[in-house]
Design an enzyme around this catalytic site. Structure first.
Site, short mmCIF file in Angstrom:
data_model
loop_
_atom_site.label_atom_id
_atom_site.label_comp_id
_atom_site.label_asym_id
_atom_site.label_seq_id
_atom_site.Cartn_x
_atom_site.Cartn_y
_atom_site.Cartn_z
N CYS A 3 -6.78 1.68 7.82
CA CYS A 3 -6.94 2.56 6.65
C CYS A 3 -7.75 1.88 5.55
CB CYS A 3 -5.58 2.99 6.11
SG CYS A 3 -4.33 1.72 6.17
N HIS A 5 -4.17 4.02 -1.13
CA HIS A 5 -4.62 2.62 -1.21
C HIS A 5 -5.74 2.52 -2.26
CE1 HIS A 5 -2.20 1.63 2.14
NE2 HIS A 5 -3.10 1.45 3.09
C1 2RA Z 1 -0.87 -1.09 6.13
N1 2RA Z 1 -3.18 -0.92 6.84
O1 2RA Z 1 -1.25 -0.60 5.07
C2 2RA Z 1 -1.84 -1.23 7.29
C3 2RA Z 1 -1.44 -0.40 8.46
N2 2RA Z 1 -1.41 0.98 8.16
O2 2RA Z 1 0.30 -1.47 6.34
#
Ligand code: 2RA
Length: 341
Positions: free
Chosen positions: A132, A244
């Site tokens: 991601c 994120h």
């Molecule tokens: C996380 N990118 O954010 C890793 C797996 N999704 O934990």
């Protein structure tokens, strides 16, 4: 005539989101099968907000013959068990796990960045979805890379707990609630308290002191964008449920001003530029949830290096970071290779 499509991992964060996005984008499906482990067999899964419900079947007993494609979100272990038999049966696997991402015979695809690479999928009949934190970054980097070439990327991520699955979200919720009654729950999913804290550690540690999450951002960016691009990452878990964020610093081969970058980003596929140098003139994770876009803010020149820019990047990690990218790959596969009458 539409596709016969499978969603494997229908009860997890990403699996549920893939069903939502297939419905939202009105993916041309004649038939949809939803699979999970034996624990969930017989439960019903929502097909987005259509009101349609799909009965969950046991992946162990599912015969993929005659199905066009399967969106996998079942983790590397189960993918290792099932992806080869789906692919061998002629059902193209679009996999969210990290298992095949660095396999030279498996394309690693972000449609806005390297769509043409999908043409190599027939080698294994498997296509990999990136991590991601990689996906949103390369979407933002692509228009700037095309204009000015990239020497080096330095990125710090601020990753939400949903990246660690439902257990990660539950831990943040419980700890945040318990702290107010003076009883912070012991860390289970994370190594330390995540409520009102940040943890500079995602996935496992490597011998050089970096983590596997940081390694993924390096090697996946090189495979998707350009193997010559140097990348260094620091990946941090933050007390955010979904979304994120990334602080990205780039050294370009050629000069590019902040204004030129803003213009390119404004017109770039998959990017939403929200960038005003004033209070609130930028995007934060809570504003990206449920959106398809990769948001970019705070674009500015970095005078500490030659041809440097810095910017802020936010995206829904369950969508562009996983489920949306997988559905976009399915759409791309259909357009380029599995045309239906
Ligand atoms: C996380 N990118 O954010 C890793 C797996 N999704 O934990």
């Amino acid at each position: 005539m539409g596709y016969r499509i499978v969603v494997a991992g229908a009860t997890g964060n990403v699996g549920r989101e893939m069903l939502n996005i297939l419905a939202e984008r009105e993916f041309p499906a004649d038939e949809i099968a939803v699979l999970a482990s034996s624990r969930s067999v017989g439960e019903m899964a929502d097909y987005g907000e259509t009101g349609r419900q799909l009965r969950i079947q046991n992946i162990e007993h599912f015969d993929p013959a005659g199905w066009d494609m399967a969106l996998f979100a079942i983790g590397s272990e189960a993918t290792k068990l099932h992806a080869p038999r789906f692919a061998a049966a002629g059902c193209t696997v679009i996999d969210n796990s990290s298992l095949y991402r660095m396999d030279p015979d498996v394309p690693l695809i972000v449609p806005e960045v390297n769509a043409e690479a999908i043409d190599g999928y027939k080698a294994r009949n498997i296509i990999a979805n990136p991590n991601c934190s990689t996906a949103q970054m390369v979407v933002a980097l692509k228009p700037l890379y095309d204009a000015a070439g990239i020497k080096r990327v330095v990125v710090a991520t601020y990753q939400s707990v949903s990246g660690a699955g439902k257990a990660g979200m539950d831990e943040l919720f419980e700890q945040s609630r318990n702290i107010f009654v003076g009883d912070p729950a012991e860390p289970k999913k994370f190594t330390k308290q995540i409520a009102f804290n940040v943890i500079p550690h995602i996935d496992s540690f490597l011998d050089d002191g970096s983590t596997k999450e940081e390694w993924k951002m390096v090697v996946e960016t090189k495979k998707i964008l350009d193997p010559k691009v140097k990348v260094v990452a620091t990946c941090v878990r933050v007390p955010v449920f979904v979304g994120h964020s990334e602080a990205i610093h780039v050294e370009f081969e050629r000069e590019i001003s902040a204004e030129e970058a803003q213009k390119l980003l404004r017109e770039a596929p998959g990017v939403m530029l929200v960038d005003k140098r004033e209070d609130g003139g930028y995007v934060t994770p809570v504003e990206c949830v449920g959106d398809f876009a990769t948001f970019v803010s705070r674009v500015r020149e970095d005078s500490t290096v030659e041809n440097g820019l810095a910017f802020w990047c936010v995206s829904d990690n369950l969508r562009k970071g996983a489920a949306l990218n997988a559905v976009q790959i399915a759409e791309l596969l259909g357009r380029r290779h599995l045309k239906k009458g």
